[in-house]
Motif scaffolding. Sequence first.
Motif, PDB file in Angstrom:
ATOM      1  N   PRO A 171     -44.110   3.210 -39.560  1.00  0.00           N
ATOM      2  CA  PRO A 171     -44.683   4.546 -39.341  1.00  0.00           C
ATOM      3  C   PRO A 171     -44.799   5.015 -37.894  1.00  0.00           C
ATOM      4  O   PRO A 171     -44.394   6.113 -37.584  1.00  0.00           O
ATOM      5  N   THR A 172     -45.324   4.214 -36.987  1.00  0.00           N
ATOM      6  CA  THR A 172     -45.532   4.706 -35.623  1.00  0.00           C
ATOM      7  C   THR A 172     -44.313   4.513 -34.713  1.00  0.00           C
ATOM      8  O   THR A 172     -44.332   4.939 -33.565  1.00  0.00           O
ATOM      9  N   PHE A 173     -43.261   3.904 -35.220  1.00  0.00           N
ATOM     10  CA  PHE A 173     -42.068   3.642 -34.421  1.00  0.00           C
ATOM     11  C   PHE A 173     -41.461   4.921 -33.852  1.00  0.00           C
ATOM     12  O   PHE A 173     -40.871   4.907 -32.774  1.00  0.00           O
ATOM     13  N   LEU A 174     -41.582   6.014 -34.569  1.00  0.00           N
ATOM     14  CA  LEU A 174     -40.910   7.246 -34.149  1.00  0.00           C
ATOM     15  C   LEU A 174     -41.377   7.743 -32.784  1.00  0.00           C
ATOM     16  O   LEU A 174     -40.629   8.435 -32.084  1.00  0.00           O
ATOM     17  N   PHE A 175     -42.587   7.379 -32.368  1.00  0.00           N
ATOM     18  CA  PHE A 175     -43.024   7.752 -31.023  1.00  0.00           C
ATOM     19  C   PHE A 175     -42.189   7.049 -29.957  1.00  0.00           C
ATOM     20  O   PHE A 175     -42.117   7.497 -28.822  1.00  0.00           O
ATOM     21  N   ALA A 176     -41.522   5.951 -30.323  1.00  0.00           N
ATOM     22  CA  ALA A 176     -40.693   5.217 -29.369  1.00  0.00           C
ATOM     23  C   ALA A 176     -39.522   6.039 -28.872  1.00  0.00           C
ATOM     24  O   ALA A 176     -39.017   5.801 -27.774  1.00  0.00           O
TER      25      ALA A 176
END
Length: 152
Positions: A56-61
Amino acid sequence: MAVDPGIIGKEFPPMHLTVEAGRLRFFAQAIGETDPVYTDVEAAKAAGYADLPVPPTFLFAIELDSPDAFGFLAEAGVDLRFILHGEQSFAYHSIAYPGDVLTASPRITDVYSKKGGALEFIVKETAITRADGSAVADLKSVIVVRNLGAGQ
């Protein structure tokens, strides 16, 4: 110094990332994710995924891969010594997998203040799409700026 509300609507150059399985595994490990669907292809397929799903939070990468990930704050005249991460949220439209080429298109959607201007907030929203234009997710982050020159 107050954040200029004139930056509302400012769009930034899109950033691109090709999702790689090794990077997904590393990310899952780094955040302490223990569900094998994020590290083992067979476990992911057994759970109904086509491949390793993007956590889920990978997209901020994607935005953090930019050579100047916080350049938008400098453009707004913000001193990075006085910022805090205020909030982040996600709206998911589809699952991304290794091999997907994702594009992040960020823009500033709001600037507002509280406590007589002592705290200012910059809202940035980022649309994540695939190379074919299909939506993956919409990200929202809020940066809090402490304005030492304002009253409380």
